[in-house]
Write an enzyme that holds these catalytic residues in place. Sequence first.
Site, short mmCIF file in Angstrom:
data_model
loop_
_atom_site.label_atom_id
_atom_site.label_comp_id
_atom_site.label_asym_id
_atom_site.label_seq_id
_atom_site.Cartn_x
_atom_site.Cartn_y
_atom_site.Cartn_z
CD GLU A 191 -3.20 -1.13 1.93
OE1 GLU A 191 -3.30 -0.22 2.78
OE2 GLU A 191 -4.08 -1.99 1.75
CD GLU B 86 -3.80 -5.96 2.83
OE1 GLU B 86 -4.71 -5.25 3.29
OE2 GLU B 86 -2.58 -5.72 3.00
O1 AHR Z 1 -5.44 -6.07 6.66
C1 AHR Z 1 -5.36 -4.93 7.46
C2 AHR Z 1 -4.66 -3.77 6.77
O2 AHR Z 1 -5.40 -3.37 5.67
C3 AHR Z 1 -3.30 -4.03 6.21
O3 AHR Z 1 -2.29 -3.92 7.14
C4 AHR Z 1 -3.15 -2.97 5.18
O4 AHR Z 1 -2.29 -3.32 4.13
C5 AHR Z 1 -4.57 -2.71 4.73
O5 AHR Z 1 -4.88 -1.38 4.71
#
Ligand code: AHR
Length: 519
Positions: A196, A324
Site C-alpha cells: 500500500e 488483501e
Molecule cells: O489487513 C489490514 C490492513 O489493511 C493491512 O495492514 C493494510 O495493508 C490494509 O490497509
Amino acid sequence: MRPVLLSLALAATLATPLAAVAKDAPVALSVDAAHPGVKIDRHIFGQFAEHLGHGIYEGIWVGKDSSIPNTRGIRNDVVAALKDLHVPDVRWPGGCFADEYNWRRGIGPDRKPAMNSNWGGVIEPNSFGTDEFMDFAQQIGTEAYVSVNVGSGTPQEAAEWVEYMTSSTDDALGKERAQNGHAAPYKVAILGLGNEAWGCGGSMTPEFYVDEMKRYAHFVHNYNPAQPMMRVAVGPSDGDTPYTEAVMKAWKDRNYAWDLEGLSLHSYTVPGGWPPHAKATGFSADEYAQSLKVTIGMDDLIRKHEAIMNTYDPDKKVALVVDEWGAWLTPAPGSNPGFLVQQNSQRDAVLAALNLNIFARHADRVRMANIAQMINVLQAMILTDGPKMVLTPTYHVFHMYVPFQDATAVPVSFDAGTYTAGGVTLPRVDAIAARGKDGKLYLALTNIDPTRPVDIDATVAGLKARSATGETLTSPKIDSVNSFDAPTTVAPKPFTAKANGGKLILTLPPESVTVVSLD
Ligand code: AHR
C-alpha cells in the site's frame, strides 16, 4: 426464475399466502467438460497473517513454555486445522506492519521489542520473527510470501533480509541464520515489493513508487536456486487506476536490470464505505444484500485493472494478485478497535465463495489472492481464545474448495435469476466448475438468496450425470456464527443427489455454499 402457476381458484382455497407455496422452476445448469479452460492456480486460496492484534501472538505463537500444546512455540491445534486447508502461501509480516518492520529485531537470541505503531498501540515483542515464520510455514506446509519494507526501509535492508533467508552458509548472513538454528537456506516463493505505497506504505505518488520499486526489484536477490521467487509490486486500491497504469507502463519499458511477476490489488468488502461500520452479526436481510452487492463488485474491479494490464501485457505474464480481500466489519464489542476483531457468519461464507468464484473466472490473470486475514483478524479462518479454537464458516468454505486448487476450469452456464432485498437486486445463484487434479468433475454452487431454496437441474455435455456427492454449508439464521460455546452451528453437512428420470436435481438450501463431485 419462473414461479409454477397455480390456478386462481386453487390459490383462493389456500390458507397460506401464494408466495409461500410458489415453487420455482429449477435453474438449468450445464457443464461443458469437453472444453477445459485454464488452471485455477492454488495460490488464489492464499492467506495473510499480519502482526496485528491476536493474528500472530495467541493466534499462532504462544511461546515454547505455554500450557497450550505447541511445537517450538507454534500452537498445534491451529497448525492441524490449517494443514487441512492446504494453504498455498501465507503473506507476512504485513500489511501496514511490514511498512515499518525491522527484521533484525526479530532474529537471534536477543529479541528487541518495538512499538506496533499501526495496530492498537501495543508492544511488538518480536518473539515471532523470520525463523519462527519459516517454521510455521514448514509446519503447515505452505509457501512463504514475504513483504519487504519499502515504506520506511532501504533496498539494502531488504536485500540483506532476503540474503539472510536464502543464502548458503558460506555467506555471513547465511551463517548467522545457521547460528540461529537453520543451516539450510529457506525458500521464499513470493516477495512483496512494499505494501500500500499509496497509503500506509509511504503515501507515494505512483511515479515515486515505481522508481523506488525498481531499486528493490533489482537489488533484492534470491540466493536459493531451489526456489524461484515471484516479485509482486504494489498496485491499486479498489478501482483507482494510477498505480496500475504506472507500474504496468514501467514493466513494459523494463530493462535487463529488473522484472516483476505480479501486481497487487487490495479491495475489501466495506458496505457503506470507510470507516467500516457494517455489523458482523445482527444485520438485516437488506444489509446482507447490500454487503454481497459490494462483494460482487470485485468482478468489475478486476475487469477494470485487467483491461489496463492487457494493454501493456497482452500475454498475461504479470499476475493480478488480490493479496488483501474479505469483509472488513465493525470491531467486536469490547475489543481493541486497532485489533480488527470481528465475528464471522454464514454471510461471510457466502461472501468468500463469491469472491473465490470471481477469482476462478479470471484465472488467466488472477493467479494469486490472499484473504485478510488468517486468524483472529478481519475475515478469519480461525478464532482463538486462550486454549480454545473455533473454525469459522469462512474456514469451511476454504476447506470445501480444496479440490479447486490447481484444478482446470470448465465452462459452466446457467441462468442465475435474481433476488431483491432492500432495493438491491443480486443474482440468485452462482457457480463454477472444474476438473480436479484427481480427474473428477467438481461443481461449487452458491445460493445467495437467504430466503428461498433453489433447485439446480445439472447436465454435463457428453455425460449423463448420475449423482452428485459432496458437502453443503448452510445455517439456521442469516447471521449464524460459530462461537467457542457452540463451535459447530455452521458446519458442512454431507450432500448427495441422485439422478431421477435422467435428471440430476440438486436442491440448494437458502444462503448456502455447496461443493460436489459429479459422477
Ligand atoms: O489487513 C489490514 C490492513 O489493511 C493491512 O495492514 C493494510 O495493508 C490494509 O490497509
